[in-house]
Design an enzyme around this catalytic site. Structure first.
Site, PDB file in Angstrom:
ATOM      1  N   PRO A   2       0.656  -1.748   0.101  1.00  0.00           N
ATOM      2  CA  PRO A   2      -0.315  -0.542   0.275  1.00  0.00           C
ATOM      3  C   PRO A   2       0.835   0.849   0.438  1.00  0.00           C
ATOM      4  CG  PRO A   2      -0.316  -0.808   1.810  1.00  0.00           C
ATOM      5  CD  PRO A   2       0.245  -2.338   1.161  1.00  0.00           C
ATOM      6  N   GLU A   3       0.453   1.777  -1.162  1.00  0.00           N
ATOM      7  CA  GLU A   3       0.834   3.805  -0.657  1.00  0.00           C
ATOM      8  C   GLU A   3       0.265   4.240   0.068  1.00  0.00           C
ATOM      9  OE1 GLU A   3       2.049   4.549  -4.723  1.00  0.00           O
ATOM     10  OE2 GLU A   3       2.461   2.731  -5.469  1.00  0.00           O
ATOM     11  N   ARG A 125       4.933 -11.477   2.684  1.00  0.00           N
ATOM     12  CA  ARG A 125       6.536 -10.651   2.930  1.00  0.00           C
ATOM     13  C   ARG A 125       7.280 -10.779   3.854  1.00  0.00           C
ATOM     14  NH1 ARG A 125       6.951  -7.775  -3.238  1.00  0.00           N
ATOM     15  NH2 ARG A 125       9.190  -8.857  -1.684  1.00  0.00           N
TER      16      ARG A 125
END
Length: 295
Positions: A2-3, A125
DNA sequence: ATAGAGACCTGTGTGC
DNA sequence: TGCACACAGGTCTCTA
């Protein structure tokens, strides 16, 4: 990950779930994400009421009533999902749905709230992390001390950006990805903002400034487009590509509005431009741009 | 100070 | 089918 628009969308989903609720239980299922969890993490968080949920750059912040603030970063693949508990009055989200892409084996942290809501942090991740900081000293915390300006604040102006860019030989793409300058842009929205501004990602950042450090016309075009693309993305609920989803499990829609990101080989979307979207690698990340109309 | 490369970690898609 | 490789929304650390 997410940005900024995705983190802001998640914040808006989480605020009504957390604010005023007490964290009754915290299930931490592994010792670390990107970093080890804080000392006595669960003990320090459990029993606390969340005063408010806010955002700084790509960080989610949960102010606890005991004087500490929970800092959450989602890294590249972090997701937060809300599972409304039975009998919960505070939660109006849909059911948490595993088959939307989250893998149960990567559910690393589970919050149980006094309202009955369960909130799950999932991160395959594990580039994300959780920290605790003294609320009174939050701005001095190492996560925030060197952080640049909020792109949607008044502080980000052509004058500010030009002053930071003056004399720099780094390309515009890398310059805008640098969180110490502007905090919150990421790989998607840098490409999109440069496209909207008609600026080449390969142009030297220094060309945003004149010799005396004042903004060129390019900086005056770029700054409003940065704000516009972020605002448009927030209005669309962010972008859902691989694993990002809202707290309620639904998807953002802004990926449908990408002009260049992940559109290599497609015709340029600018009216009157006959160019093709190209991909190149900068700062070890893909950049998408039109070689014809971005100069 | 600044720029560039590598590292962290798992999953997915592609091509042979 | 299996395997190798490239690539993915981030950012920290190390080297010149």
């Amino acid at each position: 990950m997410p940005e900024l628009p995705e983190v802001e969308t998640i914040r808006r989903g989480l605020a009504p779930v957390f604010e005023g609720a007490r964290i009754m239980r915290l299930d931490v299922r592994r010792p670390d994400l990107r970093y080890p969890f804080p000392e006595r993490f669960a003990q320090r968080v459990c029993g606390q009421v969340v005063n408010w949920v806010f955002r700084r750059a790509k960080y989610l912040l949960f102010e606890l009533d005991g004087g500490e603030t929970l800092i959450v970063h989602l890294g590249m693949s972090g997701r937060i999902s809300v599972l409304a508990g039975s009998g919960s009055a505070a939660v109006s989200f849909g059911d948490y749905v595993y088959d939307t892409g989250a893998l149960p084996q990567h559910d690393h942290v589970v919050f149980e709230l006094s309202t009955g809501a369960r909130v799950i942090y999932n991160d395959p991740r594990r580039f994300g992390f959780m920290l605790l900081a003294d609320t009174a000293q939050l701005s001095q915390h190492r996560a925030f001390a060197g952080l640049g300006v909020e792109p949607l604040s008044e502080v980000l102006s052509p004058e500010f950006l030009a002053a930071k860019a003056a004399g720099r030989s780094a390309d515009l793409k890398s310059f805008l990805l640098d969180q110490r300058i502007v905090a919150g842009l990421g790989n998607i929205y840098v490409s999109e903002a440069l496209f909207r501004s008609g600026l080449s990602p390969r142009r030297a950042a220094g060309t945003l400034a004149r010799l005396d450090g004042t903004p060129t016309e390019r900086a005056r075009r770029l700054v409003p487009e940065i704000k516009a693309v972020l605002n448009d993305a927030i209005a669309a609920g962010g972008s859902s590509l691989r694993d990002y989803r809202h707290a309620d499990g639904t998807s953002g829609r802004f990926q449908e509005a990408f002009a260049v990101y992940d559109r290599e080989g497609e015709p340029c979307a600018r009216r009157g431009c006959t160019g093709t979207v190209r991909r190149l690698v900068q700062a070890q990340r893909s950049t998408f741009f039109c070689g014809s109309c971005q100069r």
